[in-house]
Enzyme design. Structure first.
Site, short mmCIF file in Angstrom:
data_model
loop_
_atom_site.label_atom_id
_atom_site.label_comp_id
_atom_site.label_asym_id
_atom_site.label_seq_id
_atom_site.Cartn_x
_atom_site.Cartn_y
_atom_site.Cartn_z
N PHE A 213 0.84 -1.20 0.00
CA PHE A 213 0.00 0.00 0.00
C PHE A 213 0.87 1.25 0.00
CE2 PHE A 213 -2.33 -3.25 2.37
CZ PHE A 213 -3.65 -3.13 1.95
N ASP A 214 0.50 2.23 -0.81
CA ASP A 214 0.97 3.59 -0.60
C ASP A 214 0.25 4.12 0.65
OD1 ASP A 214 2.04 6.17 -1.00
OD2 ASP A 214 0.36 6.76 -2.26
N GLY A 215 0.75 5.22 1.20
CA GLY A 215 0.14 5.76 2.41
C GLY A 215 -0.92 6.80 2.15
#
Length: 361
Positions: A213-215
């Site tokens: 996941f990106d944040g």
């Protein structure tokens, strides 16, 4: 009507509340009848879990299988020729699409869960959610059976939008190759992403589901990204340090990370932490020193663990993803998606937050 005065007084149940309770009771009766029917059948196949208990992942046919040629026929020759082509080729097995190996990994997790918790329904339920016409269903069924996928629920909407059905199926995650439908689902509050095929073939783990996941604008809201885009990097760092102890608001994929965490804990409870078939990764362009603490404290405040956190301080994500080899990588910015694709990572674009405004301009 809701919001109007009535003579029933504040103690009585509101009409909408009573109707919802009746609907839930009716649904429970339906499921009890279905369970009784299935319990009387002799079969080795696990019964699909109740949507209320399951983590439902809805996948479109173009995400699950490679339908590039078929889509070309649909766009150039129309729906009738498309349906005819699919029927004429219904015994030709479709090749895997971008979500295929992710779905295989979900099913491996399910198999492990059933070994440890044979009577538990908290597991993944994969639904094929497609706007295909029912006449195309035979080829999809043949391909699903060929690969040994356990996809029992189909929703074929015949050209209509699937979004209402996603809500009815209690969908936790929707993956599609159609960016318009994904945008519609995101706006309806459903965790969704547009799937992109990797430009290189790589080998993915068949014993561990790996989700990256990106944040910002993926797990978290885009509040910090707004400051970065509109006021610059220095103001972003200042804002994050000032708000280090204030948790970020949730983003569209926070719920799915929570779902993965719940399943991980089921393995930990059976002393399977070192052999857990789920691993999660945070792959963020943030700098650890300047803006990482708020991210980690936010996850802690939510009671969520992430297995690996990689703060890249603006470096490209592709080389890290090649090392991780995730079955899926979620990001809100297309240049990260394209970089991942080039190096062989399967990427999923989350059309959420301020980055979409800048991508379109």
């Amino acid at each position: 009507a809701p919001g109007t005065m009535s003579g029933s007084g504040p103690e009585g149940p509101q009409p909408s509340q009573t109707a919802e309770e009746d609907r839930q009771q009716e649904a429970e009766r339906d499921w009890a009848a279905a369970k009784a029917f299935y319990d009387n059948l002799v079969t080795q196949r696990p019964r699909p879990p109740k949507p209320q208990n399951a983590i439902t992942v809805a996948v479109s046919s173009r995400a699950l299988f490679n339908l590039v040629e078929e889509q070309r026929i649909y766009e150039e020759q129309g729906v009738e020729k498309y349906v005819e082509y699919q029927q004429n080729n219904e015994n030709i097995i479709l090749k895997p699409g971008p979500a295929f190996y992710f779905v295989k990994a979900l099913e491996h997790v399910n198999a492990r869960l059933l070994e440890l918790y044979p009577d538990d329904e908290e597991r993944f339920d994969i639904v094929l959610m497609t706007n295909n016409h029912a006449q195309v269903g035979v080829r999809l069924i043949n391909s699903i059976n060929h690969y040994g996928l356990t996809i029992e629920r189909f929703c074929m909407t015949g050209g209509e939008s699937p979004i209402g059905y996603l809500t009815a199926y209690l969908t936790n995650l929707y993956l599609s190759a159609d960016s318009d439908k994904v945008q519609e689902a995101i706006e309806a509050g459903i965790a969704s992403a547009t799937m992109f095929t990797a430009n290189k073939d790589v080998v993915y783990s068949d014993t561990q589901l790996r989700v990256a996941f990106d944040g910002d604008a993926v797990i978290f809201s885009d509040e910090s990204e707004q400051i970065f885009k509109e006021q610059g990097l220095d103001r972003f760092f200042e804002h994050e340090q000032l708000n280090e102890n204030k948790p970020l608001a949730q983003g569209p994929l926070k719920g799915f990370l929570e779902d993965l965490g719940k399943l991980q804990k089921k393995f930990y409870a059976k002393n399977e932490r070192l052999n857990c078939p789920i691993r999660t990764y945070l792959v963020t362009a943030r700098s650890a020193a300047s803006s990482g603490a708020r991210v980690l404290k936010t996850l802690r405040s939510w009671g969520l663990e992430i297995d690996e956190a990689l703060f890249l301080a603006g470096a490209p994500k592709g080389p890290i993803l090649v090392k991780i080899r995730p079955h899926i990588f979620f990001d809100d910015q297309m240049f990260h998606i394209e970089g991942a694709q080039k190096l062989g990572a399967i990427a999923a674009h989350v059309p959420y937050g301020i980055a979409q405004k800048y991508q379109k301009s």
